[in-house]
Design a protein around this motif. Structure first.
Motif, PDB file in Angstrom:
ATOM      1  N   ASN A 168       0.821  -1.207   0.000  1.00  0.00           N
ATOM      2  CA  ASN A 168       0.000   0.000   0.000  1.00  0.00           C
ATOM      3  C   ASN A 168       0.859   1.263   0.000  1.00  0.00           C
ATOM      4  OD1 ASN A 168      -2.568  -1.104  -0.119  1.00  0.00           O
ATOM      5  ND2 ASN A 168      -2.792  -1.261   2.100  1.00  0.00           N
ATOM      6  N   ALA A 169       1.970   1.218   0.733  1.00  0.00           N
ATOM      7  CA  ALA A 169       2.844   2.388   0.811  1.00  0.00           C
ATOM      8  C   ALA A 169       3.452   2.731  -0.543  1.00  0.00           C
ATOM      9  CB  ALA A 169       3.952   2.143   1.837  1.00  0.00           C
ATOM     10  N   ILE A 170       3.908   1.708  -1.265  1.00  0.00           N
ATOM     11  CA  ILE A 170       4.500   1.942  -2.585  1.00  0.00           C
ATOM     12  C   ILE A 170       3.448   2.477  -3.556  1.00  0.00           C
ATOM     13  CG2 ILE A 170       5.589   0.813  -4.560  1.00  0.00           C
ATOM     14  CD1 ILE A 170       6.892  -1.113  -2.519  1.00  0.00           C
ATOM     15  N   PHE A 171       2.234   1.935  -3.471  1.00  0.00           N
ATOM     16  CA  PHE A 171       1.145   2.415  -4.336  1.00  0.00           C
ATOM     17  C   PHE A 171       0.810   3.868  -4.002  1.00  0.00           C
ATOM     18  CE2 PHE A 171      -2.179   0.981  -7.259  1.00  0.00           C
ATOM     19  CZ  PHE A 171      -3.048   2.067  -7.213  1.00  0.00           C
ATOM     20  N   LEU A 172       0.728   4.182  -2.700  1.00  0.00           N
ATOM     21  CA  LEU A 172       0.422   5.545  -2.274  1.00  0.00           C
ATOM     22  C   LEU A 172       1.514   6.514  -2.712  1.00  0.00           C
ATOM     23  CD1 LEU A 172      -1.343   7.552  -0.720  1.00  0.00           C
ATOM     24  CD2 LEU A 172      -0.156   6.850   1.386  1.00  0.00           C
ATOM     25  N   GLN A 173       2.764   6.081  -2.587  1.00  0.00           N
ATOM     26  CA  GLN A 173       3.874   6.927  -3.031  1.00  0.00           C
ATOM     27  C   GLN A 173       3.747   7.258  -4.515  1.00  0.00           C
ATOM     28  OE1 GLN A 173       7.799   5.106  -3.281  1.00  0.00           O
ATOM     29  NE2 GLN A 173       8.740   7.017  -2.604  1.00  0.00           N
ATOM     30  N   ALA A 174       3.471   6.249  -5.338  1.00  0.00           N
ATOM     31  CA  ALA A 174       3.338   6.475  -6.778  1.00  0.00           C
ATOM     32  C   ALA A 174       2.201   7.442  -7.078  1.00  0.00           C
ATOM     33  CB  ALA A 174       3.112   5.138  -7.488  1.00  0.00           C
ATOM     34  N   THR A 175       1.088   7.273  -6.376  1.00  0.00           N
ATOM     35  CA  THR A 175      -0.066   8.143  -6.584  1.00  0.00           C
ATOM     36  C   THR A 175       0.246   9.582  -6.211  1.00  0.00           C
ATOM     37  OG1 THR A 175      -1.575   6.295  -6.143  1.00  0.00           O
ATOM     38  CG2 THR A 175      -2.479   8.515  -5.977  1.00  0.00           C
ATOM     39  N   MET A 176       0.897   9.780  -5.073  1.00  0.00           N
ATOM     40  CA  MET A 176       1.204  11.134  -4.614  1.00  0.00           C
ATOM     41  C   MET A 176       2.226  11.810  -5.520  1.00  0.00           C
ATOM     42  SD  MET A 176       1.177  10.608  -0.463  1.00  0.00           S
ATOM     43  CE  MET A 176       1.209  12.357  -0.106  1.00  0.00           C
ATOM     44  N   GLU A 177       3.233  11.055  -5.943  1.00  0.00           N
ATOM     45  CA  GLU A 177       4.262  11.664  -6.790  1.00  0.00           C
ATOM     46  C   GLU A 177       3.722  11.959  -8.195  1.00  0.00           C
ATOM     47  OE1 GLU A 177       7.899   9.378  -6.489  1.00  0.00           O
ATOM     48  OE2 GLU A 177       8.409  10.502  -4.659  1.00  0.00           O
ATOM     49  N   SER A 178       2.660  11.243  -8.609  1.00  0.00           N
ATOM     50  CA  SER A 178       2.064  11.518  -9.921  1.00  0.00           C
ATOM     51  C   SER A 178       1.374  12.879  -9.955  1.00  0.00           C
ATOM     52  CB  SER A 178       1.060  10.418 -10.288  1.00  0.00           C
ATOM     53  OG  SER A 178      -0.114  10.511  -9.504  1.00  0.00           O
ATOM     54  N   ILE A 179       1.061  13.415  -8.765  1.00  0.00           N
ATOM     55  CA  ILE A 179       0.451  14.751  -8.708  1.00  0.00           C
ATOM     56  C   ILE A 179       1.430  15.773  -8.106  1.00  0.00           C
ATOM     57  CG2 ILE A 179      -1.927  13.930  -8.663  1.00  0.00           C
ATOM     58  CD1 ILE A 179      -1.947  14.296  -5.638  1.00  0.00           C
ATOM     59  N   GLY A 180       2.714  15.411  -8.122  1.00  0.00           N
ATOM     60  CA  GLY A 180       3.739  16.375  -7.752  1.00  0.00           C
ATOM     61  C   GLY A 180       4.075  16.499  -6.287  1.00  0.00           C
ATOM     62  N   ILE A 181       3.689  15.517  -5.474  1.00  0.00           N
ATOM     63  CA  ILE A 181       4.010  15.559  -4.046  1.00  0.00           C
ATOM     64  C   ILE A 181       5.214  14.657  -3.783  1.00  0.00           C
ATOM     65  CG2 ILE A 181       3.176  15.116  -1.703  1.00  0.00           C
ATOM     66  CD1 ILE A 181       0.333  15.488  -2.767  1.00  0.00           C
ATOM     67  N   PRO A 182       6.362  15.221  -3.412  1.00  0.00           N
ATOM     68  CA  PRO A 182       7.547  14.384  -3.163  1.00  0.00           C
ATOM     69  C   PRO A 182       7.358  13.527  -1.913  1.00  0.00           C
ATOM     70  CG  PRO A 182       7.978  16.652  -2.507  1.00  0.00           C
ATOM     71  CD  PRO A 182       6.628  16.655  -3.192  1.00  0.00           C
ATOM     72  N   THR A 183       7.674  12.253  -2.011  1.00  0.00           N
ATOM     73  CA  THR A 183       7.486  11.339  -0.883  1.00  0.00           C
ATOM     74  C   THR A 183       8.697  10.428  -0.716  1.00  0.00           C
ATOM     75  OG1 THR A 183       6.489   9.522  -2.120  1.00  0.00           O
ATOM     76  CG2 THR A 183       5.006  11.260  -1.388  1.00  0.00           C
ATOM     77  N   ARG A 184       8.800   9.868   0.478  1.00  0.00           N
ATOM     78  CA  ARG A 184       9.755   8.810   0.760  1.00  0.00           C
ATOM     79  C   ARG A 184       9.043   7.726   1.544  1.00  0.00           C
ATOM     80  NH1 ARG A 184      11.985  11.613  -2.286  1.00  0.00           N
ATOM     81  NH2 ARG A 184      14.157  12.312  -2.344  1.00  0.00           N
ATOM     82  N   VAL A 185       9.288   6.465   1.189  1.00  0.00           N
ATOM     83  CA  VAL A 185       8.754   5.340   1.953  1.00  0.00           C
ATOM     84  C   VAL A 185       9.862   4.793   2.841  1.00  0.00           C
ATOM     85  CG1 VAL A 185       7.814   2.997   1.843  1.00  0.00           C
ATOM     86  CG2 VAL A 185       7.046   4.722   0.197  1.00  0.00           C
ATOM     87  N   GLN A 186       9.555   4.616   4.120  1.00  0.00           N
ATOM     88  CA  GLN A 186      10.496   4.002   5.056  1.00  0.00           C
ATOM     89  C   GLN A 186       9.811   2.796   5.696  1.00  0.00           C
ATOM     90  OE1 GLN A 186      12.203   6.764   7.885  1.00  0.00           O
ATOM     91  NE2 GLN A 186      13.552   7.611   6.315  1.00  0.00           N
ATOM     92  N   THR A 187      10.527   1.678   5.729  1.00  0.00           N
ATOM     93  CA  THR A 187       9.964   0.450   6.283  1.00  0.00           C
ATOM     94  C   THR A 187      10.636   0.081   7.600  1.00  0.00           C
ATOM     95  OG1 THR A 187      11.499  -0.868   4.951  1.00  0.00           O
ATOM     96  CG2 THR A 187       9.307  -0.456   4.028  1.00  0.00           C
ATOM     97  N   ALA A 188       9.866  -0.584   8.458  1.00  0.00           N
ATOM     98  CA  ALA A 188      10.374  -0.943   9.783  1.00  0.00           C
ATOM     99  C   ALA A 188      11.379  -2.084   9.734  1.00  0.00           C
ATOM    100  CB  ALA A 188       9.215  -1.305  10.707  1.00  0.00           C
TER     101      ALA A 188
END
Length: 204
Positions: free
Chosen positions: A41-61
């Motif tokens: 879900n995190a990777i999918f959310l990252q792709a969605t957010m970056e597609s509209i210009g929001i820079p993101t980083r995913v960090q895993t535990a």
């Protein structure tokens, strides 16, 4: 400038507590599968957010270096300072702990000001609104109210961690357009547990 970190769940794909015991699956193994679902879900959310210009980083535990950064507190804070949205995945990295507890933990670690609990109801009610049409939405609650009345807002570990660190929790309906923006801006939405809050948030 608002700084936002998101703790994602994986219940839409696999909920460990629901599958524990099925086909001989131990709770620990079921929870690890659930953690992997949160990474998806995190990777999918990252792709969605970056597609509209929001820079993101995913960090895993736990380490999955090919697809995401490992959780490092100082690096997460630095990303937030640079205006990036940080998405925390894989819960706490340990079985038997919920995503709510992961949200409370990360919130305390990065010194965020509030946990925004995005859910599928308008907030916390005094009774189950699905079974009682007269159930009333609560505007404000204390941590003690949630614990003593056994309100199913967050698990006990999560709400206790928020109480000990004086982290307010806002519970609101994710499905209503504009609610996330209102919550982040500090506008009135849903139910507030604890004290008032301002601008830095962990969305759960």
């Amino acid at each position: 400038m608002w700084q936002v970190a998101i703790v994602v769940g994986g219940g839409n794909i696999f909920r460990g507590s629901s599958w524990a015991g099925s086909s001989g699956l131990e709770r620990s193994s079921a929870d690890y599968i659930g953690m992997l679902a949160t990474v998806m879900n995190a990777i999918f959310l990252q792709a969605t957010m970056e597609s509209i210009g929001i820079p993101t980083r995913v960090q895993t535990a736990f380490r999955m270096s090919e697809v995401a950064e490992p959780y490092i507190r100082r690096r997460a804070v630095r990303h937030l300072e640079k205006g990036r949205v940080v998405i925390f995945a894989a819960g706490t990295g340990n079985p038997f702990f919920t995503t709510d507890t992961a949200a409370a933990l990360r919130c305390a670690e990065i010194n965020a000001e509030v946990v925004l609990k995005a859910t599928n109801v308008d907030g916390v009610y005094d009774d189950n609104p699905k079974h009682n049409p007269d159930a009333r939405l609560q505007d404000n609650l204390t941590y003690h109210d949630v614990i003593s009345k056994e309100l199913s807002v967050m698990d006990l570990t999560a709400i206790t961690l928020c109480q000990e660190n004086n982290i307010p929790v806002v519970v609101f309906n994710l499905n209503k357009t504009g609610n996330i923006a209102k919550a982040i801006k500090g506008e009135r939405v849903g139910t507030l547990i604890g004290d008032t809050w301002n601008t830095e948030a962990v969305v759960s």
